[in-house]
Design a protein around this motif. Structure first.
Motif, PDB file in Angstrom:
ATOM      1  N   MET A   1     -11.588 -13.847 -13.942  1.00 22.80           N
ATOM      2  CA  MET A   1     -10.516 -13.106 -13.275  1.00 22.80           C
ATOM      3  C   MET A   1      -9.331 -14.013 -12.967  1.00 22.80           C
ATOM      4  O   MET A   1      -8.402 -13.608 -12.275  1.00 22.80           O
ATOM      5  CB  MET A   1     -11.050 -12.496 -11.966  1.00 22.80           C
ATOM      6  CG  MET A   1     -12.189 -11.528 -12.159  1.00 22.80           C
ATOM      7  SD  MET A   1     -11.690 -10.178 -13.249  1.00 22.80           S
ATOM      8  CE  MET A   1     -13.274  -9.378 -13.505  1.00 22.80           C
ATOM      9  N   ARG A   2      -9.372 -15.238 -13.441  1.00 25.10           N
ATOM     10  CA  ARG A   2      -8.349 -16.233 -13.135  1.00 25.10           C
ATOM     11  C   ARG A   2      -6.942 -15.673 -13.360  1.00 25.10           C
ATOM     12  O   ARG A   2      -6.688 -15.042 -14.395  1.00 25.10           O
ATOM     13  CB  ARG A   2      -8.542 -17.487 -13.998  1.00 25.10           C
ATOM     14  CG  ARG A   2      -7.730 -18.653 -13.472  1.00 25.10           C
ATOM     15  CD  ARG A   2      -8.080 -19.967 -14.141  1.00 25.10           C
ATOM     16  NE  ARG A   2      -7.218 -21.012 -13.555  1.00 25.10           N
ATOM     17  CZ  ARG A   2      -7.216 -22.286 -13.920  1.00 25.10           C
ATOM     18  NH1 ARG A   2      -8.010 -22.690 -14.901  1.00 25.10           N
ATOM     19  NH2 ARG A   2      -6.415 -23.149 -13.336  1.00 25.10           N
ATOM     20  N   GLY A   3      -6.071 -15.879 -12.346  1.00 19.69           N
ATOM     21  CA  GLY A   3      -4.692 -15.394 -12.453  1.00 19.69           C
ATOM     22  C   GLY A   3      -4.493 -14.069 -11.722  1.00 19.69           C
ATOM     23  O   GLY A   3      -3.382 -13.711 -11.380  1.00 19.69           O
ATOM     24  N   LYS A   4      -5.588 -13.323 -11.509  1.00 19.87           N
ATOM     25  CA  LYS A   4      -5.464 -12.057 -10.769  1.00 19.87           C
ATOM     26  C   LYS A   4      -5.438 -12.315  -9.260  1.00 19.87           C
ATOM     27  O   LYS A   4      -5.750 -13.407  -8.812  1.00 19.87           O
ATOM     28  CB  LYS A   4      -6.675 -11.159 -11.077  1.00 19.87           C
ATOM     29  CG  LYS A   4      -6.723 -10.758 -12.534  1.00 19.87           C
ATOM     30  CD  LYS A   4      -7.655  -9.585 -12.734  1.00 19.87           C
ATOM     31  CE  LYS A   4      -7.535  -9.147 -14.190  1.00 19.87           C
ATOM     32  NZ  LYS A   4      -8.578  -8.281 -14.651  1.00 19.87           N
ATOM     33  N   THR A   5      -5.108 -11.261  -8.497  1.00 19.94           N
ATOM     34  CA  THR A   5      -5.245 -11.344  -7.038  1.00 19.94           C
ATOM     35  C   THR A   5      -6.728 -11.404  -6.722  1.00 19.94           C
ATOM     36  O   THR A   5      -7.478 -10.501  -7.077  1.00 19.94           O
ATOM     37  CB  THR A   5      -4.625 -10.106  -6.366  1.00 19.94           C
ATOM     38  OG1 THR A   5      -3.231 -10.074  -6.697  1.00 19.94           O
ATOM     39  CG2 THR A   5      -4.771 -10.176  -4.852  1.00 19.94           C
TER      40      THR A   5
ATOM     41  N   SER B   1     -14.861 -23.176  -4.181  1.00 20.77           N
ATOM     42  CA  SER B   1     -14.098 -21.976  -4.532  1.00 20.77           C
ATOM     43  C   SER B   1     -14.203 -21.731  -6.041  1.00 20.77           C
ATOM     44  O   SER B   1     -14.936 -22.438  -6.749  1.00 20.77           O
ATOM     45  CB  SER B   1     -12.628 -22.190  -4.158  1.00 20.77           C
ATOM     46  OG  SER B   1     -12.090 -23.202  -4.992  1.00 20.77           O
ATOM     47  N   GLY B   2     -13.411 -20.779  -6.517  1.00 18.68           N
ATOM     48  CA  GLY B   2     -13.374 -20.449  -7.939  1.00 18.68           C
ATOM     49  C   GLY B   2     -13.002 -21.611  -8.843  1.00 18.68           C
ATOM     50  O   GLY B   2     -13.206 -21.540 -10.062  1.00 18.68           O
ATOM     51  N   VAL B   3     -12.498 -22.683  -8.260  1.00 19.65           N
ATOM     52  CA  VAL B   3     -12.142 -23.879  -9.048  1.00 19.65           C
ATOM     53  C   VAL B   3     -13.333 -24.368  -9.885  1.00 19.65           C
ATOM     54  O   VAL B   3     -13.150 -24.858 -10.993  1.00 19.65           O
ATOM     55  CB  VAL B   3     -11.621 -25.001  -8.106  1.00 19.65           C
ATOM     56  CG1 VAL B   3     -11.495 -26.327  -8.849  1.00 19.65           C
ATOM     57  CG2 VAL B   3     -10.267 -24.604  -7.503  1.00 19.65           C
TER      58      VAL B   3
ATOM     59  N   LEU C   1      -6.823 -18.438  -6.105  1.00 20.54           N
ATOM     60  CA  LEU C   1      -7.952 -19.092  -6.788  1.00 20.54           C
ATOM     61  C   LEU C   1      -9.011 -18.155  -7.368  1.00 20.54           C
ATOM     62  O   LEU C   1     -10.215 -18.456  -7.301  1.00 20.54           O
ATOM     63  CB  LEU C   1      -8.644 -20.102  -5.840  1.00 20.54           C
ATOM     64  CG  LEU C   1      -7.805 -21.295  -5.359  1.00 20.54           C
ATOM     65  CD1 LEU C   1      -8.638 -22.172  -4.414  1.00 20.54           C
ATOM     66  CD2 LEU C   1      -7.311 -22.123  -6.539  1.00 20.54           C
ATOM     67  N   ALA C   2      -8.600 -17.044  -7.964  1.00 18.92           N
ATOM     68  CA  ALA C   2      -9.595 -16.151  -8.583  1.00 18.92           C
ATOM     69  C   ALA C   2     -10.387 -16.916  -9.645  1.00 18.92           C
ATOM     70  O   ALA C   2      -9.822 -17.657 -10.440  1.00 18.92           O
ATOM     71  CB  ALA C   2      -8.906 -14.949  -9.209  1.00 18.92           C
ATOM     72  N   PRO C   3     -11.724 -16.751  -9.614  1.00 21.22           N
ATOM     73  CA  PRO C   3     -12.557 -17.465 -10.588  1.00 21.22           C
ATOM     74  C   PRO C   3     -12.417 -16.883 -11.998  1.00 21.22           C
ATOM     75  O   PRO C   3     -12.027 -15.719 -12.154  1.00 21.22           O
ATOM     76  CB  PRO C   3     -13.983 -17.239 -10.059  1.00 21.22           C
ATOM     77  CG  PRO C   3     -13.906 -15.983  -9.271  1.00 21.22           C
ATOM     78  CD  PRO C   3     -12.518 -15.901  -8.709  1.00 21.22           C
TER      79      PRO C   3
END
Ligand SMILES: [Zn+2]
Length: 256
Positions: free
Chosen positions: A214-218, A177-179, A209-211
């Motif tokens: 975009m981390r933190g967004k839906t 995932s975006g992790v 898990l936005a990459p």
């Protein structure tokens, strides 16, 4: 534009459900397929409805470790899931497994539902989607107990490189995932490097898990390319070649 298969998404989540213009945009851009993953029986119905009305969307059926405590009797739940698995576009059993981070359901109940759903996977021949959060040892023990009889994908992999090698040897696929775009992901990057390209999948786990960036967004599938690009860079693969391989892997696993 090279297309991707988002192998783990939650389009029945209230943040994404009913957003038809988003879905139309995704399929006209770089998404070929989406597997929208169920967390309980009721959610499995919603996933089925989405799959039934959208060509590129497929569904799963199963009880998430968070939901086991609220799922009622085990036998009734298993018959309901089994019924859902007979539908043409319900292609996997999941997500199932163990979550020792939140422990929303007690561990004994999680274990009972996990084992029963592995037995159901063996009976139906469906691939499973595994949720393993801070439960690597017990998850691996369960997978080993069904070695050669049940296979599937380790979703949003947070296992070690060594564990990944063992999963791969047992015929499993590994989904990232975006992790892998996060700064503190050193262990997971080693796990990517331990995954042969022909067993690698990518996923959003949206709306979570936005990459980066975009981390933190839906999150949604339109951000999946950030994760795929990170995987391609780590594996020193051409981006388009990785995408092509990933779609092929997902279609093989889910029998599409
Ligand atoms: Zn999920």
């Amino acid at each position: 534009m090279a297309k991707l298969f988002d192998t783990h998404a939650h389009y029945t989540d209230e943040r994404l459900m009913g957003n038809e213009s988003l879905l139309t945009a995704l399929f006209s851009q770089d998404i070929s397929h989406i597997l929208t993953v169920a967390t309980d029986v009721e959610d499995g119905e919603r996933c089925h409805m989405l799959a039934d009305t959208h060509e590129g969307i497929y569904a799963s059926a199963g009880i998430h470790p968070h939901e086991c405590g609220e799922a009622g009797g085990l036998d009734d739940a298993m018959s309901a899931v089994e019924r859902q698995l007979t539908r043409r576009k319900t292609v996997a059993l999941g997500e199932i497994g163990l979550d020792y981070h939140y422990d929303f359901s007690d561990r004994e109940t999680q274990m009972r539902f996990f084992r029963a759903q592995m037995e159901l996977a063996e009976k139906t021949g469906k691939p499973v989607i595994i949720h393993d959060r801070e439960a690597h040892g017990d998850t691996m023990d369960m997978i080993r107990a069904f070695k050669g009889r049940v296979h599937g994908v380790l979703h949003s992999c947070s296992a070690s490189a060594e564990q990944v090698r063992e999963y791969v040897k047992m015929g499993w696929y590994i989904s990232f995932s975006g992790v892998i775009t996060f700064k503190n992901a050193a262990k997971t990057l080693d796990a990517v490097l331990a995954t042969p390209p022909e067993r690698l999948l990518v996923e959003t786990d949206c709306p979570y898990l936005a990459p980066v960036p975009m981390r933190g967004k839906t999150n949604h599938s339109g951000y999946l390319h950030f994760t795929a690009a990170r995987a391609a860079a780590l594996l020193q693969m051409d981006y388009d070649a990785l995408c092509e391989q990933e779609v092929k892997n997902a279609k093989t696993l889910f029998g599409i």
